[in-house]
Design a protein around this motif. Structure first.
Motif, PDB file in Angstrom:
ATOM      1  N   LEU A   1       0.818  -1.209   0.000  1.00  0.00           N
ATOM      2  CA  LEU A   1       0.000   0.000   0.000  1.00  0.00           C
ATOM      3  C   LEU A   1       0.854   1.262   0.000  1.00  0.00           C
ATOM      4  N   CYS A   2       2.009   1.215   0.655  1.00  0.00           N
ATOM      5  CA  CYS A   2       2.911   2.375   0.639  1.00  0.00           C
ATOM      6  C   CYS A   2       3.493   2.611  -0.750  1.00  0.00           C
ATOM      7  N   VAL A   3       3.745   1.535  -1.483  1.00  0.00           N
ATOM      8  CA  VAL A   3       4.348   1.648  -2.806  1.00  0.00           C
ATOM      9  C   VAL A   3       3.288   1.892  -3.871  1.00  0.00           C
ATOM     10  N   GLY A   4       2.170   1.193  -3.762  1.00  0.00           N
ATOM     11  CA  GLY A   4       1.120   1.304  -4.770  1.00  0.00           C
ATOM     12  C   GLY A   4       1.333   0.385  -5.952  1.00  0.00           C
ATOM     13  N   SER A   5       2.166  -0.639  -5.784  1.00  0.00           N
ATOM     14  CA  SER A   5       2.455  -1.561  -6.871  1.00  0.00           C
ATOM     15  C   SER A   5       2.820  -2.922  -6.290  1.00  0.00           C
ATOM     16  N   LEU A   6       2.611  -3.964  -7.100  1.00  0.00           N
ATOM     17  CA  LEU A   6       3.007  -5.316  -6.692  1.00  0.00           C
ATOM     18  C   LEU A   6       4.388  -5.691  -7.216  1.00  0.00           C
ATOM     19  N   SER A   7       4.997  -4.826  -7.969  1.00  0.00           N
ATOM     20  CA  SER A   7       6.290  -5.096  -8.584  1.00  0.00           C
ATOM     21  C   SER A   7       7.409  -4.957  -7.549  1.00  0.00           C
ATOM     22  N   VAL A   8       8.265  -5.965  -7.493  1.00  0.00           N
ATOM     23  CA  VAL A   8       9.397  -5.920  -6.575  1.00  0.00           C
ATOM     24  C   VAL A   8      10.353  -4.800  -6.986  1.00  0.00           C
ATOM     25  N   THR A   9      10.483  -4.587  -8.275  1.00  0.00           N
ATOM     26  CA  THR A   9      11.335  -3.500  -8.758  1.00  0.00           C
ATOM     27  C   THR A   9      10.821  -2.151  -8.281  1.00  0.00           C
TER      28      THR A   9
END
Length: 146
Positions: free
Chosen positions: A38-46
């Motif tokens: 949720l902090c990142v807003g993405s499921l991508s590890v990159t």
């Protein structure tokens, strides 16, 4: 599977304890990782690593979450004080009671591989990852486990 395959009731009880512990702490790890996602807003590890390269690692703003993740990782890898599956108060050593020699060595190889995996995940999700410092950060987490 190994506790059931040995055809011993003690190993089977140890395997049931191991499965219950694994499921309960995987749920907490999943919920903790949702907070990072949720902090990142993405499921991508990159994207997770890049979000931490721009400013501050998630270790600092999510410090309580990091501690909960580390404790859950200790439990997931059967490290002390969460080594209930080995049943020290009993006469047997849990699900691996019927195994010796190479089979027993493979159990411990898998356990230490799991420690390395959880250390790498901790580094990626909370310590910024990064190719040049990744090994050093993961080695530090491995030393905390051991």
């Amino acid at each position: 599977m190994s506790g059931w395959a040995s055809n011993s009731k003690y190993a089977f009880l140890g395997a049931i304890r191991a499965a219950a512990q694994m499921i309960s702490y995987e749920v907490s790890i999943g919920l903790i990782l949702i907070s990072v996602l949720l902090c990142v807003g993405s499921l991508s590890v990159t994207e997770i690593v890049l979000a931490q390269n721009s400013g501050i690692w998630f270790f600092f703003p999510l410090f309580p979450v990091t501690i909960m993740f580390f404790v859950s990782a200790l439990a997931e890898t059967n490290r002390a004080p969460f080594d209930l599956t080995e049943g020290e108060s009993e006469l047997v050593s849990g699900y691996n009671v019927e195994y010796a020699s190479m089979s027993f060595a493979l159990f411990f190889l898998a356990e230490y591989a799991h420690i390395i995996l959880m250390s790498c995940l901790t580094t990626i999700f909370f310590l910024g990852g990064g190719a040049e410092w990744f090994g050093l950060k993961a080695a530090f987490i491995i030393l905390l486990f051991i």
